[in-house]
Write a protein that holds these residues in place. Structure first.
Motif, PDB file in Angstrom:
ATOM      1  N   ARG A 154       0.836  -1.204   0.000  1.00 54.55           N
ATOM      2  CA  ARG A 154       0.000   0.000   0.000  1.00 54.55           C
ATOM      3  C   ARG A 154       0.874   1.259   0.000  1.00 54.55           C
ATOM      4  NH1 ARG A 154      -4.964   1.681   2.301  1.00 54.55           N
ATOM      5  NH2 ARG A 154      -5.075   3.942   2.000  1.00 54.55           N
ATOM      6  N   LEU A 155       1.952   1.235   0.791  1.00 54.87           N
ATOM      7  CA  LEU A 155       2.838   2.391   0.886  1.00 54.87           C
ATOM      8  C   LEU A 155       3.443   2.753  -0.466  1.00 54.87           C
ATOM      9  CD1 LEU A 155       4.495   4.463   2.567  1.00 54.87           C
ATOM     10  CD2 LEU A 155       6.192   2.634   2.901  1.00 54.87           C
ATOM     11  N   VAL A 156       4.074   1.787  -1.134  1.00 58.48           N
ATOM     12  CA  VAL A 156       4.736   2.115  -2.400  1.00 58.48           C
ATOM     13  C   VAL A 156       3.709   2.419  -3.488  1.00 58.48           C
ATOM     14  CG1 VAL A 156       6.842   0.854  -1.857  1.00 58.48           C
ATOM     15  CG2 VAL A 156       4.985  -0.335  -3.026  1.00 58.48           C
ATOM     16  N   GLY A 157       2.568   1.732  -3.444  1.00 60.32           N
ATOM     17  CA  GLY A 157       1.520   2.034  -4.415  1.00 60.32           C
ATOM     18  C   GLY A 157       1.014   3.454  -4.269  1.00 60.32           C
ATOM     19  N   ASP A 158       0.802   3.883  -3.026  1.00 56.19           N
ATOM     20  CA  ASP A 158       0.308   5.244  -2.786  1.00 56.19           C
ATOM     21  C   ASP A 158       1.351   6.295  -3.134  1.00 56.19           C
ATOM     22  OD1 ASP A 158      -2.063   4.197  -1.972  1.00 56.19           O
ATOM     23  OD2 ASP A 158      -1.948   4.884   0.111  1.00 56.19           O
ATOM     24  N   ILE A 159       2.615   5.955  -2.944  1.00 55.67           N
ATOM     25  CA  ILE A 159       3.673   6.909  -3.289  1.00 55.67           C
ATOM     26  C   ILE A 159       3.724   7.131  -4.800  1.00 55.67           C
ATOM     27  CG2 ILE A 159       6.195   7.161  -3.433  1.00 55.67           C
ATOM     28  CD1 ILE A 159       6.307   6.005  -0.582  1.00 55.67           C
ATOM     29  N   PHE A 160       3.763   6.047  -5.562  1.00 59.29           N
ATOM     30  CA  PHE A 160       3.912   6.195  -7.014  1.00 59.29           C
ATOM     31  C   PHE A 160       2.619   6.610  -7.707  1.00 59.29           C
ATOM     32  CE2 PHE A 160       7.573   3.363  -6.118  1.00 59.29           C
ATOM     33  CZ  PHE A 160       8.566   4.230  -6.548  1.00 59.29           C
ATOM     34  N   LYS A 161       1.475   6.367  -7.044  1.00 61.63           N
ATOM     35  CA  LYS A 161       0.194   6.824  -7.596  1.00 61.63           C
ATOM     36  C   LYS A 161      -0.162   8.227  -7.088  1.00 61.63           C
ATOM     37  CE  LYS A 161      -1.067   3.033  -9.863  1.00 61.63           C
ATOM     38  NZ  LYS A 161      -1.335   3.018 -11.327  1.00 61.63           N
ATOM     39  N   GLN A 162       0.798   8.859  -6.374  1.00 58.68           N
ATOM     40  CA  GLN A 162       0.647  10.238  -5.901  1.00 58.68           C
ATOM     41  C   GLN A 162      -0.572  10.408  -4.984  1.00 58.68           C
ATOM     42  OE1 GLN A 162       0.965  13.050  -9.168  1.00 58.68           O
ATOM     43  NE2 GLN A 162       2.587  11.852 -10.149  1.00 58.68           N
ATOM     44  N   GLN A 163      -0.743   9.427  -4.081  1.00 53.72           N
ATOM     45  CA  GLN A 163      -1.814   9.487  -3.105  1.00 53.72           C
ATOM     46  C   GLN A 163      -1.342  10.006  -1.748  1.00 53.72           C
ATOM     47  OE1 GLN A 163      -5.148   8.570  -4.035  1.00 53.72           O
ATOM     48  NE2 GLN A 163      -4.005   8.824  -5.958  1.00 53.72           N
ATOM     49  N   LEU A 164      -0.021  10.190  -1.591  1.00 51.38           N
ATOM     50  CA  LEU A 164       0.535  10.672  -0.338  1.00 51.38           C
ATOM     51  C   LEU A 164       1.174  12.045  -0.547  1.00 51.38           C
ATOM     52  CD1 LEU A 164       2.211   7.423   1.056  1.00 51.38           C
ATOM     53  CD2 LEU A 164       0.095   8.501   1.849  1.00 51.38           C
ATOM     54  N   PRO A 165       1.232  12.869   0.497  1.00 49.94           N
ATOM     55  CA  PRO A 165       1.837  14.193   0.364  1.00 49.94           C
ATOM     56  C   PRO A 165       3.296  14.105  -0.084  1.00 49.94           C
ATOM     57  CG  PRO A 165       0.648  13.995   2.437  1.00 49.94           C
ATOM     58  CD  PRO A 165       0.695  12.623   1.856  1.00 49.94           C
ATOM     59  N   GLN A 166       3.751  15.152  -0.736  1.00 49.69           N
ATOM     60  CA  GLN A 166       5.107  15.160  -1.284  1.00 49.69           C
ATOM     61  C   GLN A 166       6.170  15.007  -0.206  1.00 49.69           C
ATOM     62  OE1 GLN A 166       5.988  14.986  -4.431  1.00 49.69           O
ATOM     63  NE2 GLN A 166       8.137  14.863  -3.775  1.00 49.69           N
ATOM     64  N   ASP A 167       5.931  15.574   0.981  1.00 50.13           N
ATOM     65  CA  ASP A 167       6.955  15.494   2.022  1.00 50.13           C
ATOM     66  C   ASP A 167       7.215  14.067   2.453  1.00 50.13           C
ATOM     67  OD1 ASP A 167       4.416  15.367   3.234  1.00 50.13           O
ATOM     68  OD2 ASP A 167       5.198  16.140   5.145  1.00 50.13           O
ATOM     69  N   ILE A 168       6.146  13.269   2.577  1.00 46.64           N
ATOM     70  CA  ILE A 168       6.343  11.881   3.010  1.00 46.64           C
ATOM     71  C   ILE A 168       6.944  11.059   1.881  1.00 46.64           C
ATOM     72  CG2 ILE A 168       4.123  10.763   2.418  1.00 46.64           C
ATOM     73  CD1 ILE A 168       5.871  10.607   5.832  1.00 46.64           C
ATOM     74  N   CYS A 169       6.603  11.374   0.642  1.00 50.12           N
ATOM     75  CA  CYS A 169       7.204  10.674  -0.494  1.00 50.12           C
ATOM     76  C   CYS A 169       8.705  10.918  -0.541  1.00 50.12           C
ATOM     77  CB  CYS A 169       6.559  11.121  -1.802  1.00 50.12           C
ATOM     78  SG  CYS A 169       4.813  10.696  -1.964  1.00 50.12           S
ATOM     79  N   GLN A 170       9.109  12.173  -0.341  1.00 51.00           N
ATOM     80  CA  GLN A 170      10.527  12.503  -0.379  1.00 51.00           C
ATOM     81  C   GLN A 170      11.274  11.834   0.768  1.00 51.00           C
ATOM     82  OE1 GLN A 170      11.912  14.281  -3.008  1.00 51.00           O
ATOM     83  NE2 GLN A 170      13.739  13.357  -2.079  1.00 51.00           N
TER      84      GLN A 170
END
Length: 298
Positions: A160-176
């Motif tokens: 779920r974490l990596v899917g949400d990161i690459f599908k841009q479902q999480l804020p940019q700060d947490i992705c970075q």
């Protein structure tokens, strides 16, 4: 001498019932994911040298005598696959011991509840659930593995974490933060998930990122949603199948590293779904040692 093992997809914990304090770890053993030759190799190379060392230091009178009984509780140890593990234990651990191979779910139930009844769940690399009447398991909702199920597991949280990161479902700060801390790339994740063995272990290895940033609102929401899905898709149907429509909030017991490390989020999700979290054990071994003490062997 009784040897007990609790095996998930990532690691296997072994101990002697006569001791219970000294635990030997090997990699996970799962007959759905590994063939007989691989399992035997793990036992010969990772278990036996450490087991011999333990017996010589803790039980010098025993010497090199083999275990008389082995109780192995493991992921993937269905009635169809259990004979594979039993054969490996005979070949690599003891040809004369009484070998008992059962599901990790039965191990969790015996470890968490002993001879008491209750709902019991595993939340580790994978997930599972059942109702235990104090002696036997009652058919639960199928786990289905990390692709089709395993809600609330480490593999599911990582997916779920990596899917949400690459599908841009999480804020940019947490992705970075994810990229900075893990040094992962999309190409590497795709390679590890689709083209290498045991991708469930790899996905579960990403879940500690969520533990480190559990206070971030987006990560908190992700975790609550993962655990809420676990209750909705596994415990609620199990209750209904049993005809349990009691309005009293049932108590659910948990075993596994994910339940242990995310106990606060798990309890919050349980409350939202109308459940109470009971005992949480990181490993069922402590309870299994009590269950299988030589004087209490069933």
């Amino acid at each position: 001498m009784t040897l007990i093992a609790d095996s998930g997809s990532t690691k296997t914990a072994w101990c002697l019932a006569e001791d219970g304090n000294n635990i030997i770890y090997t990699q996970g053993i799962n007959p759905f994911q590994q063939d007989e030759e691989t399992i035997c190799e793990i036992l010969r190379k990772e278990l036996m040298p450490n087991l011999l060392t333990l017996k010589r230091s803790e039980f010098p009178a025993i010497g090199d005598h083999q275990p008389s009984s082995v109780y192995f509780y493991g992921a993937g140890c269905t009635p169809e696959k259990a004979p594979i593990v039993a054969s490996c234990l005979k070949k690599s651990v003891s040809a004369t011991a009484q070998i008992h191979v059962a599901s990790d779910m039965l191990g969790a139930a015996r470890g968490a509840c002993g001879h008491d009844a209750g709902f019991v769940c595993i939340l580790g690399t994978g997930s599972n659930s059942c109702y235990y009447d104090g002696e036997q398991l009652h058919a639960g909702i199928p786990a289905l593995g990390y692709i089709l199920g395993d809600e609330g597991s480490g593999a599911c949280i990582g997916k779920r974490l990596v899917g949400d990161i690459f599908k841009q479902q999480l804020p940019q700060d947490i992705c970075q933060l994810f990229f900075d801390e893990t040094h992962e790339t999309q190409a590497n994740i795709i390679q590890r998930v689709y083209r290498t063995p045991l991708p469930n272990r790899y996905l579960a290895s990403l879940s500690p990122f969520c533990a480190r940033h559990r206070e971030h609102p987006a990560i908190h929401a992700l975790l609550i949603d993962c655990f809420t899905q676990f209750f909705h898709r596994n415990i609620t149907p199990l209750r209904l199948n049993m005809g349990n429509t009691d309005k009293t909030a049932p108590t659910v017991h948990f075993v596994g590293s994910i339940a242990y490390h995310y106990h606060k989020e798990l309890a919050e999700a349980a409350q939202q779904c109308g459940y109470i979290v009971g005992r949480i054990l990181q490993s069922p071994l402590e309870g299994l040692v009590d269950y299988h003490k030589p004087s209490l062997l069933p």
